[in-house]
Design an enzyme around this catalytic site. Structure first.
Site, mmCIF file in Angstrom:
data_model
loop_
_atom_site.group_PDB
_atom_site.id
_atom_site.type_symbol
_atom_site.label_atom_id
_atom_site.label_comp_id
_atom_site.label_asym_id
_atom_site.label_seq_id
_atom_site.Cartn_x
_atom_site.Cartn_y
_atom_site.Cartn_z
ATOM 1 N N ASP A 1 0.906 -1.180 0.021
ATOM 2 C CA ASP A 1 -0.186 -0.235 0.186
ATOM 3 C C ASP A 1 0.842 1.246 -0.006
ATOM 4 O OD1 ASP A 1 -3.258 0.676 1.111
ATOM 5 O OD2 ASP A 1 -1.825 2.180 1.068
ATOM 6 N N HIS B 1 -10.391 -5.108 -3.348
ATOM 7 C CA HIS B 1 -8.716 -5.236 -2.750
ATOM 8 C C HIS B 1 -9.204 -5.528 -1.466
ATOM 9 C CE1 HIS B 1 -9.966 -0.914 -2.733
ATOM 10 N NE2 HIS B 1 -9.340 -0.908 -1.498
#
Ligand code: 5GP
Ligand code: ZN
Length: 113
Positions: free
Chosen positions: A30, A99
């Site tokens: 991320d 996701h």
């Protein structure tokens, strides 16, 4: 899907730190990590989100979780990690390609915010 950030990451059109890939799934760090491990695990197939998923996506959703478990093993965070799937704008979902967040490597609080 052409105008999707995560589809572009899968295609390599936008750079990302890939941590895992197989025929069905792709995982990367991320960009704004909330813990020492914060990985996004996504299907290669564009699915907008959990509420748009269909019965034929069931196996894919399972695969995302199994990749999370594998990465948890690889990273030595099996003493406590969390998988998070934000659904809809009130949950904080900001990217509309399904996701799964894998978050770990620190103490977790409950309930989440
Ligand atoms: P959501 O809020 O939709 O559940 O999660 C989207 C996640 O994508 C956020 O944690 C955000 O930091 C991450 N993100 C947004 N844009 C990018 C990007 O361009 N690259 C990477 N690696 N992560 C991104
Ligand atoms: Zn997409």
């Amino acid at each position: 899907m052409t105008d999707c950030l995560f589809c572009k990451i899968i295609k390599g059109e936008i750079p990302a730190r890939k941590v895992y890939e197989d025929a069905h799934t792709f995982a990367f760090e991320d960009i704004d990590p909330q813990a020492p491990t914060h990985v996004l695990i996504i299907p290669k197939k564009h699915v907008r989100g959990l509420k748009e998923a269909q019965v034929e996506d069931a196996e894919l959703i399972g695969r995302l979780h199994l990749v999370a478990a594998e990465l948890g093993r690889r990273r030595g965070i099996e003493d406590g990690y969390r998988t998070v799937l934000n659904v809809g704008p009130k949950s904080g979902q900001s990217v509309f390609h399904l996701h799964l967040h894998l978050i770990g490597g620190r103490e977790m609080k409950w309930p989440p915010g």
